[in-house]
Design a protein around this motif. Structure first.
Motif, mmCIF file in Angstrom:
data_model
loop_
_atom_site.group_PDB
_atom_site.id
_atom_site.type_symbol
_atom_site.label_atom_id
_atom_site.label_comp_id
_atom_site.label_asym_id
_atom_site.label_seq_id
_atom_site.Cartn_x
_atom_site.Cartn_y
_atom_site.Cartn_z
ATOM 1 N N CYS A 1 10.826 11.018 -3.278
ATOM 2 C CA CYS A 1 12.233 10.902 -3.664
ATOM 3 C C CYS A 1 12.409 9.653 -4.528
ATOM 4 C CB CYS A 1 13.085 10.793 -2.408
ATOM 5 S SG CYS A 1 14.796 10.404 -2.736
ATOM 6 N N CYS B 1 14.720 7.090 -2.071
ATOM 7 C CA CYS B 1 14.231 6.459 -0.848
ATOM 8 C C CYS B 1 12.714 6.321 -0.845
ATOM 9 C CB CYS B 1 14.695 7.247 0.376
ATOM 10 S SG CYS B 1 13.958 8.879 0.501
ATOM 11 N N CYS C 1 11.851 12.504 3.111
ATOM 12 C CA CYS C 1 13.181 12.198 2.577
ATOM 13 C C CYS C 1 14.171 13.163 3.218
ATOM 14 C CB CYS C 1 13.163 12.380 1.063
ATOM 15 S SG CYS C 1 14.788 12.488 0.316
ATOM 16 N N CYS D 1 20.172 10.172 0.979
ATOM 17 C CA CYS D 1 19.628 11.286 0.207
ATOM 18 C C CYS D 1 20.168 12.618 0.738
ATOM 19 C CB CYS D 1 18.115 11.290 0.272
ATOM 20 S SG CYS D 1 17.368 9.821 -0.425
HETATM 21 ZN ZN LIG Z 1 15.301 10.404 -0.547
#
Ligand SMILES: [Zn+2]
Ligand SMILES: [Zn+2]
Ligand SMILES: [Zn+2]
Ligand SMILES: [Zn+2]
Lengths: 397, 519
Positions: free
Chosen positions: A109, A112, A136, B178
């Motif tokens: 990702c 992150c 992620c 996310c």
């Molecule tokens: Zn992420």
């Protein structure tokens, strides 16, 4: 690779051998168009995937570089040279080695830096994730009948179309008032109690009426507000607004059942039988949602919060929970001490999602071009066109 | 984004985009060699790529689709050709290999998409610098992200915000997980599906999202009690900042709605119809009121306001009246929030022409009827100083950024808004991409038609669809929204993946299209 005359580039749509020339041409044109459609689909997936893999290679080598340098300023780009199989980091610049589709097999990702889960965990195309890897949190959406994109389902089956709703309400209504205050009763009796319910089965929450502060099951909120706030047109609503600003939480006091036109959900939407739910039921609603009942309900509400919040792990969420509670659940006690004005406002500065700048415009063609290419990191809708959205499709390498 | 390439005329050197963390500097090692060469090679390569993009996107497609073999055989093809980046050759796929072997030219541009192909890699290559140019060319029609061509067709306020031009970039966002991607259902609070579908279409509208996430309306500072814009702000926060995946309870929206004294509100309450379109209008007006110039959005007149709702949804219509006696022309301009397209008459007409089977319309049929065909009316002409027959032409003077279309499926017979209402089930086909140029004032003037670029700047992409299923009284609203390239279906609290065919097969009631050139 010259194609035979009776077809086009894809070679899938073939004219019969004895076809006339116009016929052959038509087949060839159609075949070419088919080729173009497939080509366009592939090139889009290819782009998303290759950019994501290239970014992964870059992120990995940057990580190595920052580990290699003992810099105390983590954001600065260290002045070192590091190399992986897929990329080279040299003085702050990352360049690729070879084709990222060949050198890099997974995707991290951009935000992150954790690996992305590439397959859904359930439903169509599901695969078992590696339990040793922390992925992620952005995961492929689940495509499974009866479940939503997160693999969730609801205690009382979600209202389908048309008449189903009516049945659903019948199930919920008898349970809403006083009796068994378990989480299961919040959503109806279908689940048969919290214990037997799978973890991804959610119940319907309750919310607080901004006027009378009662805790109302969400499926009845409109009905309730219609009578509590909007009971007799303009003046009443003005009066209601007034009352609310004054923090009058004594209930509407007028006790009169709302006229069927005003207080009930009206036909245009899908309530199967609005008329049926007017006066008497509203009274019942008012009567059962009294303070005693509310207190009794508090605990179960908290329990249902946990059910709903099971995915919340991040530290930031502390504020989120508070807020969500207010939105979705009964937090009568908090509201009673809340400032009299603006009770419906939920101040939640801590968890504000900010965009730093004040962007008004979206990316060009967010739809067909993930921002990964240009921006590196992604959020929001653009992220969906980034690779993870199409992970299940094979790279067109 | 970093390096702004200069215009071709400029003698200044062009630069490769500066390094961005998490992105390689070049698309492949071979492009790297090309673009880290001497400045002349960099200049000529990038300039030439831009020129090829202009050929591909601005010229008649036949130019790039026509190739010549080494033997001089000329072929025009439907499938992609390759434009050599190092000379002027246009080649078919087979010829490309020969050309590469003979001339040593290794970089080619796909004639249909402008994508770059590296013959060393034997693969398409997505170079940040060059890809950035391609995206811009496809989006705005210009290599500079600062201006959009044909600005006169779009509203001033947009020009203003274009100058600020801050793209929605995650690097600037804080805190969001996310997981938080704005995809949540909204619980039905008892016959509120008509609200939910409109709220979902707002939530997945990039302009509104950027406004609210960009702190366009700060609910902390707002003093208005039960402000619906604050409720929207809170909702956007909950959708895009929290990790929750369960449904959302739109309690604040609902109470703001019940408390509001708006005219639309009265309509909603006192009539039997709970109409998603009315709720859309209600919400738009309410949000304008909270964020705008404080004036009521008048119907029938021109209202220029800078608020987010005006920037997003409002366009302008031109109504031209031509006197049939003296030829005198009067123009009136009015703002519109959405286009309401009648179905009943058209369906009847079509049904007569093709008596067998269900009549089926296209969205373009409906638009033609309204904005291309003219109608007649009586009008008092000032020149003639008498009442005359006149021809009326409607066209769109200013295109909105998000075009909202209502297909009038609910017809009310003779004024009575009561039980006489009926639902028109005519199938209306609508496209994923809609070119609005034919319906604009500019597109109807003589010279407007030809330019590829002008056409492209008027292309809209479908963003969301509100569908009404079932009977008029007992039916249900569901919606579809596009996030990136993926469609989702929203049925109250339930969000599912949707196929394009689901979307296009739906019995649309409201359609939201977003302009593509908005970069
Ligand atoms: Zn992420
Ligand atoms: Zn290469
Ligand atoms: Zn405004
Ligand atoms: Zn006249």
């Amino acid at each position: 690779m010259a194609s035979p005359v009776n077809t086009g580039r894809a070679g899938v749509i073939n004219a019969p051998d004895d076809a006339g020339s116009m016929d052959q041409l038509a087949h060839a044109v159609l075949d070419d168009l088919l080729y173009n459609i497939v080509h366009d689909l592939l090139i889009k997936v290819h782009r998303d995937e290759k950019i994501a893999r290239a970014a992964t290679a870059a992120i990995r080598v940057e990580k190595l570089a920052s580990d290699a340098s003992d810099s105390s300023t983590p954001d600065a780009r260290p002045d070192v040279k590091v190399e992986t199989d897929a990329a080279i980091y040299d003085e702050g610049k990352v360049t690729l080695k070879g084709n990222p589709l060949v050198t890099t097999h997974d995707i991290v990702c951009p935000r992150c830096h954790l690996p992305r889960l590439l397959y859904p965990t359930d439903g169509k195309g599901a695969r078992k994730p590696d339990p040793s890897i922390i992925y992620c949190k952005k995961r492929p959406y689940i495509d499974k009948p009866g479940y939503d994109i997160y693999g969730q389902t609801w205690v009382a089956q979600g209202p389908g179309r048309g008449k189903k709703k009516k049945d659903m309400e019948k199930k919920i209504d008898p349970n809403t008032p006083a009796d068994s205050p378990t989480p299961a009763s919040e959503g109806g009796n279908v689940g048969g109690g919290a214990a037997s319910r799978p973890p991804n089965m959610l119940s319907f929450p309750s919310a607080t009426c901004s006027k009378c502060k009662r805790c109302i099951l969400v499926t009845r909120l409109n009905n309730h507000m219609g009578s509590c706030i909007g009971n007799s047109g303009r003046n009443a609503s003005r009066a209601a607004a007034q009352k609310i600003s004054n923090g009058n939480s004594n209930g509407n006091g007028d006790g009169t059942p709302p006229s069927s036109q005003k207080g009930t959900p009206l036909p245009g939407s899908r309530a199967g039988s609005p008329k049926k739910r007017d006066g008497d039921e509203m009274d019942e609603d008012d009567a059962t949602d009294n303070d005693a009942h509310k207190k009794k309900k508090l605990k179960p509400m908290a329990a249902s919060v946990n059910v709903n919040k099971k995915l919340v792990v991040k530290p930031k969420v502390g504020a989120g929970i508070k807020k969500e509670k207010k939105n979705d659940d009964d937090d009568g006690p908090t509201v009673e001490v809340a400032p009299k004005k603006k009770v419906t406002k939920v101040p939640s500065p801590a968890k504000k999602l900010k965009l730093g700048v004040k962007p008004l415009m979206s990316s060009p063609l967010a739809k067909s071009n993930g921002k990964a290419a240009v921006g590196g990191g992604n959020t929001g809708d653009d992220a969906a066109s980034e690779s993870s959205g199409t992970l299940s499709s094979p790279p067109a390498a | 984004m970093a390096a702004r390439p200069t215009t071709p005329a400029s003698p200044k050197n062009v630069k490769v985009n500066s390094p961005v963390p998490g992105t390689p500097l070049f698309g492949c090692e071979h492009i790297q060699l090309l673009l880290s060469n001497n400045q002349d090679t960099i200049n000529s390569s990038i300039q030439y790529y831009k020129m090829l993009l202009r050929v591909i996107f601005d010229k008649d497609p036949i130019v790039a689709q026509t190739s010549k073999t080494l033997e001089g055989l000329i072929t025009t093809s439907l499938t992609s050709n390759f434009l050599c980046l190092q000379c002027s050759a246009i080649l078919s796929e087979e010829e490309r290999l020969k050309h590469g072997a003979k001339k040593g030219h290794r970089f080619y541009v796909d004639s249909r998409s402008g994508s770059l192909f590296c013959q060393f890699c034997e693969d398409f290559v997505w170079d940040p610098t060059l890809e950035d140019l391609r995206i811009r060319k496809m989006g705005t029609g210009s290599f500079s992200s600062r201006k959009r061509k044909h600005e006169d067709m779009f509203s001033d306020s947009v020009k203003e915000s274009m100058k600020e031009e801050q793209r929605y970039i995650s690097a600037n966002t804080t805190a969001a997980s996310c997981r938080a991607d704005g995809l949540r259902g909204i619980y039905n609070a008892g016959a509120t599906c008509y609200q939910n579908v409109v709220l979902q279409s707002f939530l997945h509208n990039p302009l509104l999202r950027n406004f609210y996430l960009g702190d366009g309306h700060q609910s902390n500072d707002c003093q208005v009690s039960h402000c619906l814009s604050c409720a929207m702000d809170d909702m956007f926060q909950d959708f895009y900042a929290l990790e929750n995946t369960n449904g959302y309870t739109a309690a604040n929206i609902l109470s703001g709605f019940w408390i509001s004294e708006k005219k639309a509100f009265e309509n909603l309450v006192t009539t039997k119809e709970q109409d998603a379109h009315e709720f859309f209008q209600f919400l738009a007006e309410e949000l304008h009121e909270r964020n705008g110039d404080g004036k009521k959005p008048e119907t029938g007149s021109e209202h220029s306001c800078n608020c987010i709702v005006h920037q997003t949804f409002y366009g302008k219509l031109q109504n031209q009246t031509t006197c049939q006696n003296c030829g005198g022309v009067t123009n009136a301009v009015e703002s519109f929030l959405d286009l309401s397209l009648g179905l009943e008459n058209l369906a009847r007409k079509k049904g007569k022409k093709e008596p067998k089977g269900e009549p089926s319309l296209t969205l373009q049929d409906c638009l033609d009827e309204e904005y291309i065909k003219s109608d007649k009316c009586e009008y008092r002409c000032r020149n003639c100083n008498s009442s005359q027959q006149a021809r009326r032409d409607h066209s769109i003077k200013l295109l909105p950024n998000v075009l909202s279309i209502q297909l009038k499926r609910f017809e009310f017979k003779q004024g009575s808004r009561d039980r006489a209402a009926s639902k028109i089930r005519t199938k209306v086909q609508f496209p994923l991409h809609l070119n609005m140029l034919p319906y604009t004032t500019r597109g109807q003037s003589d010279n407007g038609r030809e330019s590829q670029e002008l056409n492209r700047s008027c292309v809209y992409d479908l963003l969301s669809v509100v569908e009404h299923v079932g009977e008029i009284d007992t039916g249900h609203y569901v919606s579809y929204c596009r996030v990136g390239d993926q469609w989702f279906s929203f049925n109250d609290h339930r969000v599912e993946l949707a196929k394009k065919s689901d979307v296009l097969g739906s019995q649309a009631y409201l359609l939201f299209y977003m302009i593509r050139s908005l970069a």
